[in-house]
Design an enzyme around this catalytic site. Sequence first.
Site, PDB file in Angstrom:
ATOM      1  N   CYS A   1     -21.712  11.346 -38.521  1.00 47.11           N
ATOM      2  CA  CYS A   1     -22.914  10.322 -38.628  1.00 47.11           C
ATOM      3  C   CYS A   1     -23.631  10.596 -37.229  1.00 47.11           C
ATOM      4  O   CYS A   1     -24.001   9.790 -36.606  1.00 47.11           O
ATOM      5  CB  CYS A   1     -22.492   8.800 -38.771  1.00 47.11           C
ATOM      6  SG  CYS A   1     -21.261   8.694 -39.922  1.00 47.11           S
TER       7      CYS A   1
ATOM      8  N   PRO B   1     -29.784  11.387 -35.207  1.00 45.88           N
ATOM      9  CA  PRO B   1     -30.586  12.464 -34.710  1.00 45.88           C
ATOM     10  C   PRO B   1     -29.801  13.560 -33.594  1.00 45.88           C
ATOM     11  O   PRO B   1     -30.872  14.472 -33.319  1.00 45.88           O
ATOM     12  CB  PRO B   1     -32.069  12.079 -34.336  1.00 45.88           C
ATOM     13  CG  PRO B   1     -31.459  10.841 -33.662  1.00 45.88           C
ATOM     14  CD  PRO B   1     -30.197  10.077 -34.247  1.00 45.88           C
TER      15      PRO B   1
ATOM     16  N   GLY C   1     -28.691  12.720 -30.489  1.00 48.81           N
ATOM     17  CA  GLY C   1     -28.428  12.444 -29.245  1.00 48.81           C
ATOM     18  C   GLY C   1     -27.109  12.413 -28.712  1.00 48.81           C
ATOM     19  O   GLY C   1     -26.812  12.888 -27.318  1.00 48.81           O
TER      20      GLY C   1
ATOM     21  N   CYS D   1     -24.432   0.182 -33.783  1.00 46.60           N
ATOM     22  CA  CYS D   1     -25.442  -0.612 -32.790  1.00 46.60           C
ATOM     23  C   CYS D   1     -25.591  -1.911 -33.768  1.00 46.60           C
ATOM     24  O   CYS D   1     -26.703  -2.296 -33.792  1.00 46.60           O
ATOM     25  CB  CYS D   1     -26.743   0.104 -32.789  1.00 46.60           C
ATOM     26  SG  CYS D   1     -27.213   0.861 -34.392  1.00 46.60           S
TER      27      CYS D   1
END
Length: 429
Positions: free
Chosen positions: A254, A257, A259, A375
């Site tokens: 997953c 983007p 990071g 998150c």
Amino acid sequence: MKKQRNLRSMAAQAVEQVVEQGQSLSNILPPLQQKVSDKDKALLQELCFGVLRTLSQLDWLINKLMARPMTGKQRTVHYLIMVGLYQLLYTRIPPHAALAETVEGAIAIKRPQLKGLINGVLRQFQRRQEELLAEFNTRDARYLHPSWLLKRLQKAYPEQWQSIAEANNQRPPMWLRINRTHHSRDSWLALLDEAGMKGFPHADYPDAVRLETPAPVHALPGFEDGWVTVQDASAQGCMTWLAPQNGEHILDLCAAPGGKTTHILEVAPEAQVVAVDIDEQRLSRIYDNLKRLGMKATVKQGDGRYPSQWCGEQQFDRILLDAPCSATGVIRRHPDIKWLRRDRDIPELAQLQSEILDAIWPHLKSGGTLVYATCSVLPEENSLQIKAFLQRTADAELCETGTPEQPGKQNQPGAEEGDGFFYAKLIKK
């Protein structure tokens, strides 16, 4: 030169697309910003983010100020009035200018006949502001969260829910990650100082720097050369628990983007990293990040529930699972989350997370490390998820993060100025 556009009507239409059509602001806003001048981009963003942050208050005020709601083709006017109210309440825009521009927005949305109505509602608010706000501040709506989410926060955190809700309504700080393969954090901070900006190191995360004042990325020393990346401090915390090593085979699941993919490679430049995400369109973001930082990884499109389809029988030394979640820990960065999520989403997300955990565990080598991260601030996706996984998985052991009764480490939004984030480090026996 770009055509002068009415920013208030653009913001109203964007908010309407989020609330009425369930679209993400991160998809809607960038194309709109391309249509306006550089100086107007920030104001357009402020209007969209601000209205979504305070939506429940603005909605309540409109219901008090109008005899009946705007519906059908006139619904955009409802959101235009919200934009007007937001300016009067929360910005330094002179009230006469806020009113004039908002009223003119009626022309841009092809409702010129409603200019008088919009003007009347906003002027009525100016007259009654003190009385209305006093009444509003006695209600649960003052926390600016949907009731289902407020109830979940109250149940999960009886002592903390108010501070979490307040943190969600703040503007977030801008955190950066210094690329340790180029500069030490201290040497990059010296470059930042030379550029006339000030930054503060994070006490726990060795690559993290908070800017005193958010700045455009092109103003950051070495951004285009890969010296620095925009990433919240809490997201950087994943590397503390993953502890990647050179020569290892590491899976970032997953990953978009990208990071965390690039952070793995900054910490362990000689690791063999596989980055997988289900969303093919978002894979381009991983490639962009790898290119800017001059790094290489194997990037694949794949569903975490069916790993054999994209990695066969391959096993990894370490796995970072940044699981799909409610994102309730990053509401301050994405205020539309409050209005896009529904209560029913939480058990569905928990089930998906559970399926991915069970599916990927066999692909971790014996003695290997899996870091589960979200998150989210909701226990169903975090501590309860890991507790259930440990109970059904005999060869899984919790390491360094919490206890079997209360597994994982939960960062709350605003704590140490990072986002809300959860980590659990698991070792395969």
